[in-house]
Design an enzyme around this catalytic site. Structure first.
Site, PDB file in Angstrom:
ATOM      1  CD  GLU A   1      -2.999  -1.294   2.167  1.00 20.31           C
ATOM      2  OE1 GLU A   1      -2.946  -0.499   3.121  1.00 20.31           O
ATOM      3  OE2 GLU A   1      -3.916  -2.120   2.017  1.00 20.31           O
TER       4      GLU A   1
ATOM      5  CG  ASN B   1      -0.771  -6.439  -2.008  1.00 17.22           C
ATOM      6  OD1 ASN B   1      -1.339  -6.989  -2.941  1.00 17.22           O
ATOM      7  ND2 ASN B   1      -1.272  -6.377  -0.787  1.00 17.22           N
TER       8      ASN B   1
ATOM      9  CG  HIS C   1      -9.826  -5.721   0.402  1.00 20.83           C
ATOM     10  ND1 HIS C   1     -10.045  -6.920   1.054  1.00 20.83           N
ATOM     11  CD2 HIS C   1      -8.508  -5.461   0.547  1.00 20.83           C
ATOM     12  CE1 HIS C   1      -8.900  -7.352   1.573  1.00 20.83           C
ATOM     13  NE2 HIS C   1      -7.953  -6.490   1.269  1.00 20.83           N
TER      14      HIS C   1
ATOM     15  CD  GLU D   1      -4.557  -7.740   0.966  1.00 21.88           C
ATOM     16  OE1 GLU D   1      -5.437  -7.063   1.538  1.00 21.88           O
ATOM     17  OE2 GLU D   1      -3.348  -7.490   1.066  1.00 21.88           O
TER      18      GLU D   1
ATOM     19  CG  ASP E   1     -12.630  -9.035   1.258  1.00 22.67           C
ATOM     20  OD1 ASP E   1     -12.611  -7.954   0.623  1.00 22.67           O
ATOM     21  OD2 ASP E   1     -12.070  -9.175   2.364  1.00 22.67           O
TER      22      ASP E   1
HETATM   23  C1  XIL Z   1      -6.034  -6.778   7.674  1.00 21.67           C
HETATM   24  C2  XIL Z   1      -6.313  -8.055   8.437  1.00 21.67           C
HETATM   25  O1  XIL Z   1      -7.225  -8.830   7.701  1.00 21.67           O
HETATM   26  C3  XIL Z   1      -6.874  -7.749   9.803  1.00 21.67           C
HETATM   27  O2  XIL Z   1      -6.972  -8.929  10.588  1.00 21.67           O
HETATM   28  C4  XIL Z   1      -5.987  -6.740  10.527  1.00 21.67           C
HETATM   29  O3  XIL Z   1      -6.586  -6.365  11.744  1.00 21.67           O
HETATM   30  C5  XIL Z   1      -5.743  -5.519   9.668  1.00 21.67           C
HETATM   31  O4  XIL Z   1      -5.204  -5.912   8.420  1.00 21.67           O
HETATM   32  N1  XIL Z   1      -4.879  -4.606   3.191  1.00 21.67           N
HETATM   33  C6  XIL Z   1      -3.847  -5.444   3.532  1.00 21.67           C
HETATM   34  C7  XIL Z   1      -4.028  -6.426   4.639  1.00 21.67           C
HETATM   35  O5  XIL Z   1      -2.821  -5.440   2.856  1.00 21.67           O
HETATM   36  O6  XIL Z   1      -2.844  -6.626   5.369  1.00 21.67           O
HETATM   37  C8  XIL Z   1      -5.132  -6.032   5.574  1.00 21.67           C
HETATM   38  O7  XIL Z   1      -5.350  -7.108   6.475  1.00 21.67           O
HETATM   39  C9  XIL Z   1      -6.385  -5.684   4.807  1.00 21.67           C
HETATM   40  C10 XIL Z   1      -6.144  -4.534   3.884  1.00 21.67           C
END
Ligand code: XIL
Length: 314
Positions: free
Chosen positions: A130, A171, A207, A235, A237
């Protein structure tokens, strides 16, 4: 049909899931499903390899939780994606509030990257996580503020030196469709490549909000891979405003299919990872008020229509 088997039949390396301690070892049914390598060919540690988990005090490294996940993946013949070494979040205060000067923070960062990636050799790694704001400027974290934009070069170089065989990724989120942030990522990667800084892949977090999967997802993946790097959905969802209805679940099935089929269509999209396979352990409800049910298995560890969308997409 089985999701990882389907991914491999489509020419991908894996379909995978994030997982986390401690429920991994407290929920036998959850673990049994995660361990089925016809369903999952890859694991990502949701938190276990982050800086606050791996180096909570300066120079004191704890790999216990991450090692549990790696051992499980090895036992199951699953690939690991390491996540992550350099990020502005989930940093211990000894890093974020340290006031380290430029040279000190460089050496702290290099030591962290090389120790963690040196411990977990042979993985795919989200080396930098990020780095961008949504407007395409570099995000203001302690590394950028202290070291400047070259923190990204230095992190990638330290990663390559620690493990020449690791695949090195940057990422981020909101780069899954065409827009200023995706363009900024493309510009960064082409600049890194032109200067000989090691970079192998771009991770598209994905996400998504139900009904809002970018229509330019495949085109954006192709724009990234045209730079000479691979991409992965890292990631995934797809969250809905609760309560769940049959219509929302049907839309979610379509959305999952569209994401997976974009990856299927792009030769250098290597795989798709869901950020937890089950709603039972999703980070979404605690992060986005009123939203949830974002994953392809439900709270009872049963497959949802979204799972059929995944199968149809490969
Ligand atoms: C999130 C986890 O899922 C949680 O359990 C934690 O509290 C916070 O981080 N982007 C990312 C991940 O790159 O590392 C994050 O994961 C979600 C957003």
């Amino acid at each position: 049909a089985r999701s990882n088997t389907a991914a491999k039949a489509a020419g991908k390396l894996y379909f995978g899931s994030a997982t986390d301690n401690p429920f991994l070892d407290e929920d036998a049914t959850y673990k049994a499903i995660l361990s089925d390598n016809t369903l999952f060919g890859q694991l990502s540690p949701e938190n276990a390899m982050k800086w606050d988990a791996t180096e909570p005090e300066q120079g004191v490294f704890t790999f216990t939780n991450g090692d549990v996940i790696v051992a499980l993946a090895q036992a199951n013949g699953q690939i690991m994606r390491g996540h992550n070494t350099v990020w502005g979040s989930q940093l211990p205060s000894w890093v974020s509030d340290s006031g380290f000067d430029n040279a000190t923070l460089i050496s702290v960062m290099q030591n962290h990257v090389s120790t963690v990636i040196g411990h977990y050799k042979g993985q795919i790694w989200d080396v930098v996580n990020e780095p961008f704001n949504d407007d395409g400027t570099l995000a203001s974290n302690v590394f950028f503020e202290t070291i400047g934009p070259t923190y990204i070069d230095l992190a990638l170089q330290a990663a390559r030196a620690a493990d020449p065989d690791a695949k090195l990724y940057i990422n981020d989120f909101n780069i899954e469709g065409e827009g200023v942030k995706a363009t900024a990522m493309a510009n960064l990667v082409s600049d890194l490549k032109s200067r000989g800084i090691p970079i192998d892949g771009i991770g598209l977090e994905s996400h998504f909000i139900l009904g809002e999967v970018p229509t330019t997802l495949q085109a954006q993946m192709e724009a990234f891979t045209a730079l000479g790097v691979e991409v992965a959905v890292t990631e995934l969802d797809i969250r809905m405003t609760l309560p769940e209805t049959d219509a929302l679940l049907a839309q979610q099935q379509t959305d999952f299919q569209n994401v997976v089929s974009a990856c299927t269509a792009v030769a250098d999209c290597v795989g798709v990872t869901v950020w937890e396979y089950t709603d039972k352990y999703s980070w979404v409800p605690s992060t986005f008020a009123g939203q949830g049910d974002a994953d392809p298995w439900d709270e009872n560890l049963e497959m949802k229509p979204a799972y059929d969308g995944i199968i149809a997409g490969f």
